[in-house]
Design an enzyme around this catalytic site. Structure first.
Site, short mmCIF file in Angstrom:
data_model
loop_
_atom_site.label_atom_id
_atom_site.label_comp_id
_atom_site.label_asym_id
_atom_site.label_seq_id
_atom_site.Cartn_x
_atom_site.Cartn_y
_atom_site.Cartn_z
N SER A 1 -9.29 52.50 -48.42
CA SER A 1 -8.66 53.74 -47.66
C SER A 1 -9.02 54.51 -46.54
O SER A 1 -9.54 54.02 -45.75
CB SER A 1 -8.72 54.56 -48.98
OG SER A 1 -8.40 54.23 -50.44
N1 SAM Z 1 -12.26 54.44 -52.60
C1 SAM Z 1 -11.96 53.11 -51.88
C2 SAM Z 1 -13.57 52.75 -51.02
O1 SAM Z 1 -14.12 53.81 -50.29
O2 SAM Z 1 -13.45 51.69 -50.52
C3 SAM Z 1 -10.94 52.11 -52.44
C4 SAM Z 1 -10.45 52.00 -53.36
S1 SAM Z 1 -9.31 51.52 -53.51
C5 SAM Z 1 -8.15 51.59 -52.74
C6 SAM Z 1 -9.17 51.02 -55.60
C7 SAM Z 1 -10.03 50.88 -56.37
O3 SAM Z 1 -9.79 50.98 -57.34
C8 SAM Z 1 -10.05 49.45 -56.50
O4 SAM Z 1 -10.98 48.21 -55.99
C9 SAM Z 1 -9.37 48.71 -58.03
O5 SAM Z 1 -10.09 47.65 -58.01
C10 SAM Z 1 -9.44 50.26 -58.70
N2 SAM Z 1 -9.33 49.83 -59.97
C11 SAM Z 1 -8.14 50.23 -60.07
N3 SAM Z 1 -8.10 50.59 -61.06
C12 SAM Z 1 -9.57 50.40 -61.98
C13 SAM Z 1 -9.96 51.31 -63.07
N4 SAM Z 1 -9.73 51.78 -64.39
N5 SAM Z 1 -11.51 51.43 -62.89
C14 SAM Z 1 -12.37 51.60 -61.93
N6 SAM Z 1 -12.06 50.60 -60.58
C15 SAM Z 1 -9.95 51.30 -60.62
#
Ligand code: SAM
Length: 213
Positions: A61
């Site tokens: 993000s």
């Molecule tokens: N917080 C992260 C960082 O600092 O890099 C950014 C994350 S990215 C915008 C969103 C993440 O949520 C992705 O890696 C995706 O695979 C994960 N995600 C989506 N649905 C999910 C779920 N149900 N449980 C866990 N992770 C999930």
């Protein structure tokens, strides 16, 4: 002096300009080496105020979003915080740097493994697992705060139930194109919502999320 020092100062100036006022948070974001969480060929752009690809069609993000969500969470030293969507691990590291006990869940094992390596390298003690975070992490509940870093169609009920009294959930909710950030505060069985418009996240995929990404 490291080669990113000027970039870090620019990032901090942008965050302050955009209304991030929490000095402890700004210090944490100046400390966490964001460039280690951004893979090549994007590493040199790590401190730009933009989201960047991290593989598996996911993103780290943008700094402003991380700062805004973290500020909204109001993290105190020793708070237990659950993050859904570890991604690169950067947000979890910022929370750990703020003195929180961090629990984080990622659905892509490959991303989680990469994030864990960086946590070890930087000596952050962060509990993590791979799986569907939309159901929370009941073994360690309740949490003082829960932060969801992927866009949900609705607020997953299990997450509300895993908040302490007085705890906060920060979660983007909307359609697949745009979301609003909901900041939900629990008081007993009451959940008060504040809404901030105009965020864009990758989808939250899972039992209480979207069917697929
Ligand atoms: N917080 C992260 C960082 O600092 O890099 C950014 C994350 S990215 C915008 C969103 C993440 O949520 C992705 O890696 C995706 O695979 C994960 N995600 C989506 N649905 C999910 C779920 N149900 N449980 C866990 N992770 C999930």
């Amino acid at each position: 002096m490291n080669r990113f020092d000027d970039d870090i100062q620019e990032m901090l100036a942008i965050l302050k300009d955009r209304g991030i006022t929490d000095a402890r948070l700004l210090r944490s974001m100046a400390t966490v080496k964001r460039h280690l969480f951004v893979p090549e060929p994007f590493t040199s752009r790590a401190y730009e105020d933009s989201a960047l690809p991290i593989g598996k069609m996911q993103t780290i993000s943008q700094p402003y979003t991380v700062a805004f969500m973290t500020q909204a969470l109001g993290v105190r030293v020793g708070d237990k915080i659950l993050e859904i969507g570890t991604g690169s691990g950067y947000q979890a590291a910022v929370l750990a740097e703020l003195g929180a006990k961090v629990f984080t869940i990622e659905r892509h094992q490959e991303l989680l493994s990469a994030a864990r390596k960086i946590f070890d390298r930087l000596d952050y003690r962060i509990a993590s697992k791979s799986g569907d975070g939309t159901v929370g992490w009941s073994e360690f509940a309740p949490f003082n705060g829960i932060i969801v870093t992927a866009g949900a169609p609705d607020v997953p009920d299990p997450l509300l139930k895993q908040l302490v009294d007085g705890g906060k959930l920060v979660i983007p909710v909307g359609d697949l194109e745009m979301q609003n950030l909901l900041i939900v505060t629990r008081t007993g069985n009451r959940y008060d919502k504040r809404e901030v418009h105009g965020f864009k996240f990758v989808p939250l995929v899972g039992k209480m999320g979207w069917a697929k990404g």
